[in-house]
Design a protein around this motif. Structure first.
Motif, PDB file in Angstrom:
ATOM      1  N   LEU A  15       0.809  -1.214   0.000  1.00 16.62           N
ATOM      2  CA  LEU A  15       0.000   0.000   0.000  1.00 16.62           C
ATOM      3  C   LEU A  15       0.844   1.267   0.000  1.00 16.62           C
ATOM      4  O   LEU A  15       0.309   2.377  -0.113  1.00 16.62           O
ATOM      5  CB  LEU A  15      -0.942   0.004   1.201  1.00 16.62           C
ATOM      6  CG  LEU A  15      -1.919  -1.175   1.242  1.00 16.62           C
ATOM      7  CD1 LEU A  15      -2.828  -1.065   2.458  1.00 16.62           C
ATOM      8  CD2 LEU A  15      -2.747  -1.251  -0.029  1.00 16.62           C
ATOM      9  N   ARG A  16       2.151   1.099   0.114  1.00 13.33           N
ATOM     10  CA  ARG A  16       3.054   2.255   0.104  1.00 13.33           C
ATOM     11  C   ARG A  16       3.929   2.232  -1.146  1.00 13.33           C
ATOM     12  O   ARG A  16       5.033   2.748  -1.152  1.00 13.33           O
ATOM     13  CB  ARG A  16       3.912   2.233   1.380  1.00 13.33           C
ATOM     14  CG  ARG A  16       3.101   2.423   2.653  1.00 13.33           C
ATOM     15  CD  ARG A  16       3.891   2.096   3.914  1.00 13.33           C
ATOM     16  NE  ARG A  16       3.074   2.275   5.100  1.00 13.33           N
ATOM     17  CZ  ARG A  16       3.013   3.394   5.820  1.00 13.33           C
ATOM     18  NH1 ARG A  16       3.732   4.444   5.460  1.00 13.33           N
ATOM     19  NH2 ARG A  16       2.243   3.495   6.883  1.00 13.33           N
ATOM     20  N   ARG A  17       3.403   1.649  -2.225  1.00 13.69           N
ATOM     21  CA  ARG A  17       4.228   1.436  -3.407  1.00 13.69           C
ATOM     22  C   ARG A  17       4.469   2.702  -4.227  1.00 13.69           C
ATOM     23  O   ARG A  17       5.372   2.748  -5.052  1.00 13.69           O
ATOM     24  CB  ARG A  17       3.611   0.349  -4.298  1.00 13.69           C
ATOM     25  CG  ARG A  17       2.181   0.531  -4.756  1.00 13.69           C
ATOM     26  CD  ARG A  17       1.697  -0.757  -5.411  1.00 13.69           C
ATOM     27  NE  ARG A  17       0.354  -0.734  -5.959  1.00 13.69           N
ATOM     28  CZ  ARG A  17      -0.708  -1.262  -5.376  1.00 13.69           C
ATOM     29  NH1 ARG A  17      -0.583  -1.834  -4.178  1.00 13.69           N
ATOM     30  NH2 ARG A  17      -1.885  -1.240  -5.970  1.00 13.69           N
ATOM     31  N   LEU A  18       3.665   3.734  -4.013  1.00 11.52           N
ATOM     32  CA  LEU A  18       3.866   5.029  -4.678  1.00 11.52           C
ATOM     33  C   LEU A  18       3.793   6.124  -3.614  1.00 11.52           C
ATOM     34  O   LEU A  18       3.646   5.833  -2.424  1.00 11.52           O
ATOM     35  CB  LEU A  18       2.796   5.223  -5.752  1.00 11.52           C
ATOM     36  CG  LEU A  18       2.973   4.358  -7.013  1.00 11.52           C
ATOM     37  CD1 LEU A  18       1.667   4.223  -7.766  1.00 11.52           C
ATOM     38  CD2 LEU A  18       4.067   4.917  -7.915  1.00 11.52           C
ATOM     39  N   SER A  19       3.924   7.386  -4.023  1.00 14.38           N
ATOM     40  CA  SER A  19       3.855   8.453  -3.025  1.00 14.38           C
ATOM     41  C   SER A  19       2.545   8.327  -2.247  1.00 14.38           C
ATOM     42  O   SER A  19       1.491   8.061  -2.823  1.00 14.38           O
ATOM     43  CB  SER A  19       3.948   9.821  -3.700  1.00 14.38           C
ATOM     44  OG  SER A  19       2.870  10.044  -4.582  1.00 14.38           O
ATOM     45  N   HIS A  20       2.630   8.499  -0.939  1.00 16.10           N
ATOM     46  CA  HIS A  20       1.465   8.242  -0.092  1.00 16.10           C
ATOM     47  C   HIS A  20       1.513   9.126   1.150  1.00 16.10           C
ATOM     48  O   HIS A  20       2.583   9.494   1.634  1.00 16.10           O
ATOM     49  CB  HIS A  20       1.441   6.768   0.335  1.00 16.10           C
ATOM     50  CG  HIS A  20       2.689   6.354   1.067  1.00 16.10           C
ATOM     51  ND1 HIS A  20       3.856   6.034   0.413  1.00 16.10           N
ATOM     52  CD2 HIS A  20       2.957   6.223   2.397  1.00 16.10           C
ATOM     53  CE1 HIS A  20       4.789   5.711   1.292  1.00 16.10           C
ATOM     54  NE2 HIS A  20       4.270   5.828   2.501  1.00 16.10           N
ATOM     55  N   TYR A  21       0.334   9.432   1.655  1.00 16.54           N
ATOM     56  CA  TYR A  21       0.244  10.200   2.896  1.00 16.54           C
ATOM     57  C   TYR A  21       0.414   9.265   4.082  1.00 16.54           C
ATOM     58  O   TYR A  21      -0.235   8.225   4.168  1.00 16.54           O
ATOM     59  CB  TYR A  21      -1.101  10.914   2.995  1.00 16.54           C
ATOM     60  CG  TYR A  21      -1.311  11.575   4.342  1.00 16.54           C
ATOM     61  CD1 TYR A  21      -0.532  12.659   4.729  1.00 16.54           C
ATOM     62  CD2 TYR A  21      -2.272  11.087   5.230  1.00 16.54           C
ATOM     63  CE1 TYR A  21      -0.708  13.253   5.980  1.00 16.54           C
ATOM     64  CE2 TYR A  21      -2.466  11.689   6.469  1.00 16.54           C
ATOM     65  CZ  TYR A  21      -1.675  12.765   6.842  1.00 16.54           C
ATOM     66  OH  TYR A  21      -1.855  13.344   8.074  1.00 16.54           O
ATOM     67  N   ASP A  22       1.327   9.635   4.984  1.00 16.94           N
ATOM     68  CA  ASP A  22       1.537   8.868   6.209  1.00 16.94           C
ATOM     69  C   ASP A  22       0.941   9.656   7.374  1.00 16.94           C
ATOM     70  O   ASP A  22       1.434  10.720   7.746  1.00 16.94           O
ATOM     71  CB  ASP A  22       3.031   8.615   6.440  1.00 16.94           C
ATOM     72  CG  ASP A  22       3.274   7.725   7.647  1.00 16.94           C
ATOM     73  OD1 ASP A  22       3.243   8.250   8.770  1.00 16.94           O
ATOM     74  OD2 ASP A  22       3.481   6.514   7.457  1.00 16.94           O
ATOM     75  N   TYR A  23      -0.122   9.126   7.928  1.00 15.25           N
ATOM     76  CA  TYR A  23      -0.857   9.796   8.994  1.00 15.25           C
ATOM     77  C   TYR A  23      -0.010   9.970  10.245  1.00 15.25           C
ATOM     78  O   TYR A  23      -0.128  10.970  10.961  1.00 15.25           O
ATOM     79  CB  TYR A  23      -2.116   8.975   9.300  1.00 15.25           C
ATOM     80  CG  TYR A  23      -2.943   9.435  10.466  1.00 15.25           C
ATOM     81  CD1 TYR A  23      -3.625  10.646  10.429  1.00 15.25           C
ATOM     82  CD2 TYR A  23      -3.068   8.641  11.611  1.00 15.25           C
ATOM     83  CE1 TYR A  23      -4.418  11.057  11.494  1.00 15.25           C
ATOM     84  CE2 TYR A  23      -3.854   9.045  12.684  1.00 15.25           C
ATOM     85  CZ  TYR A  23      -4.519  10.255  12.626  1.00 15.25           C
ATOM     86  OH  TYR A  23      -5.296  10.657  13.676  1.00 15.25           O
TER      87      TYR A  23
END
Length: 626
Positions: free
Chosen positions: A150-158
């Motif tokens: 689920l973190r394979r591309l740019s992603h928001y980390d809460y």
């Protein structure tokens, strides 16, 4: 070392040097590192990958929950594998595992013996890969599992409250496998064994690789490739991150998707398209592997909470076409349903009945959504071209065959097994699917029968369903059906309980602080659920997790499909201001809720929740506290 219940130690994949020696091995092909305890069960990803590779003839060992804080002996003890190291954070994202929606540290870990906290670090994918690359720089490291997927591309980390690049650019792994990994991992092993270098494996489906930026295609939007906004562009402009997500979700859900490319620093991240859904033969082959279905004997005398939940359960299919805005299932498993054969399911059911602790009850005949087994489009050619993220929202697709007959057939067959007293449905039931009108009257009749049989024969005292909210505006953002459908389902449930004197409970799940939800929406939810005589238990505050529509809205403020602005509660005060309405019936919340509702000018809800004597109740509680 023997396990008197299920045979000797060689029934499990080896986890120590002594166990490797017991097998007479002088080398290991693949060593898997996992953030979870080793449970040899088809619901545990690392065990599945290990068994799949074993079935292909490879020698596989597992190192569960290695100590990353000492002299790193756990990482060194089995030496260097001939092919590669595999790394998985475990069956769930480590940050969801470690922290609450309020970012408070949890005191337990369901995937660790005795629920002990602290057996894995935050972001094990990154930590384990760094250690392995430092100790064994020449050996390929492959990252996989839900956290990496689920973190394979740019992603928001809460938890860090910022946009992060692909985890592949942070963890130093040579490659990342996303989604259900049986097919990609088998292909990687095959290629490496044949002598191909890891750096040459750039086109295997369901893998992510980091390449020189010069490798990016000249043209986007062709039949094979789509170029996303760069990570740096997304950092500078949240709208670009929102725009990216729409394409990421569409390509993840397509039968024949395109490769995704994202420039990140001086490299380009390439996400190779997904494999088509597994065939029945392929998914059976994975579930029919020789799992012991037990934790490794090293844990004898200890309880692993996650295992207690699944020990007598059966997963009948993969994938989910519900497309809920807050859910990651389709991003990981895909939108299309891959179902096991009846033969495979019954084989597992009989295996469960032979477990020494089996008392006659199968805890779950389910899946990601309990009642999507064997479901697909009438015309699969339409499905193969479809880019809808949900087959159920905003209205059920006319091409969807929601026939519950195959599911009822499984229920009936399992219940005829002599040792089975009763089988329950513990997974979430999509009542909007079973109640959706079909163009075939026969199917509508079957689906009504499904709802009745579910309620009469497969409820363990309490049936859990997930309306998620009462506001249709919020539900629309969630990609969930109108709450009016819950009333209809509850009516069926109540009538059957009265008719057959069952005394069962309907337990609804609800979420607060989801994008589009206001405090007034939560106040109305409290009033509506009070009228329905619910004292809510199964509730949660929305937690943004990577790769969901809702998380993108939370971070960017925009809906990826409309680019319209969406309100979202973000501050601890706003989130608690919504969550308190779940517990309107608790005296300690009365004064606070009354104060908030007065500010909202909703005296009607004050009266509905607390009646004409609410002031006396407040005073009584205040005096009690003094």
């Amino acid at each position: 070392m023997e396990n008197h219940k299920t045979g000797n130690i060689t029934s499990w994949l080896p986890t120590s040097k002594k166990e490797v020696e017991n097998r007479g091995w002088d080398y290991i092909d693949v060593i898997l590192f996992s953030g979870d305890a080793y449970i040899d069960h088809p619901s545990m990803g690392c065990s599945v990958i290990g068994r799949v590779l074993e079935a292909k003839g490879y020698r596989v060992a597992i190192v569960p929950q290695p100590n990353w804080q000492d002299d790193l002996r756990d990482f060194k003890k089995l030496g260097t594998p001939r092919l590669f190291f595999g790394v998985s954070a475990g069956a769930m994202d480590s940050m969801v595992n470690h922290y609450t929606a309020a970012r408070r540290k949890r005191s337990d870990d369901a995937y660790t013996p005795n629920g002990r906290h602290g057996a894995r670090p935050d972001y094990p994918t990154i930590v384990y890969c760094h250690i392995l690359k430092k100790l064994f720089p020449e050996t390929p490291v492959i990252a996989g599992g839900i956290e990496a997927s689920l973190r394979r591309l740019s992603h928001y980390d809460y938890w860090q409250d910022k946009l992060l690049p692909s985890i592949l650019s942070e963890c130093e792994a040579d490659m990342l496998v996303y989604g259900m990994g049986e097919r990609p991992i088998a292909e990687i092993a095959k290629q490496l064994k044949s002598g191909v270098k890891i750096s040459e494996l750039t086109n295997i489906p369901q893998t992510v690789v980091s390449l020189k930026k010069e490798c990016i295609p000249n043209k986007s939007g062709n039949d094979d490739d789509f170029i996303l906004h760069s990570y740096e562009e997304c950092l500078a402009d949240k709208k670009k991150q929102a725009e990216n997500f729409k394409h990421i979700e569409i390509e993840s859900n397509r039968w024949n998707g395109r490769n995704l490319w994202q420039l990140t620093g001086n490299r380009v991240i390439k996400v190779n398209k997904m494999y088509p859904p597994m065939t029945e033969t392929e998914i059976d082959a994975s579930f029919d592997l020789p799992y012991t279905r037990m934790p490794h004997p090293r844990y004898n005398g200890k309880t692993i909470p996650a295992y207690e939940m699944i020990r007598h359960s059966i997963n009948m299919h993969r994938g989910c076409f519900g497309g809920c805005a807050f859910c990651t299932i389709s991003a990981h498993q895909g939108k299309f349903i891959a179902s096991r054969s009846k033969k495979s399911i019954l084989k597992e059911a009989r295996q469960i009945t032979k477990m020494p602790d089996f008392k006659g009850y199968i805890s779950d005949l389910g899946g990601p959504s309990a009642n999507m087994y064997k479901m697909h489009g009438y015309d699969m050619e339409i499905c193969k071209k479809c880019t809808r993220p949900s087959c159920l929202h905003p209205q059920p697709c006319q091409n969807l065959n929601n026939n519950h007959a195959p599911l009822l057939d499984i229920y009936h067959e399992v219940d005829t097994i002599k040792e089975v007293k009763k089988s329950f449905i513990g997974s979430g039931v999509r009542y909007d699917l079973s109640m959706s009108s079909n163009k075939d009257p026969k199917i509508n009749k079957i689906n009504r029968k499904y709802n009745e049989e579910l309620i009469l024969h497969h409820v363990s005292g309490r049936l859990k369903v997930a309306p998620e909210h009462t506001s249709d505006r919020v539900l629309n953002c969630m990609r969930k059906p109108s709450f009016s459908l819950f009333y209809k389902f509850k009516k069926i449930f109540d009538e059957l309980n009265i008719k057959y004197d069952l005394h069962q409970q309907l337990i609804p799940y609800f979420i607060s602080s989801h994008p589009a939800c206001t405090e007034e929406d939560m106040a109305e939810l409290a009033a509506i659920t009070k009228k329905l005589n619910f004292h809510l238990e199964q509730v949660q505050d929305f937690t943004p997790t990577p790769m969901t529509v809702a998380s993108e809205i939370y971070y960017t403020g925009y809906h990826p499909y409309t680019m319209g602005k969406i309100h979202t509660a973000k501050t601890p005060e706003e989130k608690q201001g919504q969550r308190k309405y779940f517990f309107w019936y608790k005296p300690e919340y009365t004064a606070e809720i009354r104060k908030s509702l007065t500010k909202l000018n909703r005296y009607d809800i004050i009266k509905e929740l607390f009646g004409s004597n609410h002031r006396k109740q407040d005073n009584k509680y205040s005096n009690k506290k003094k």
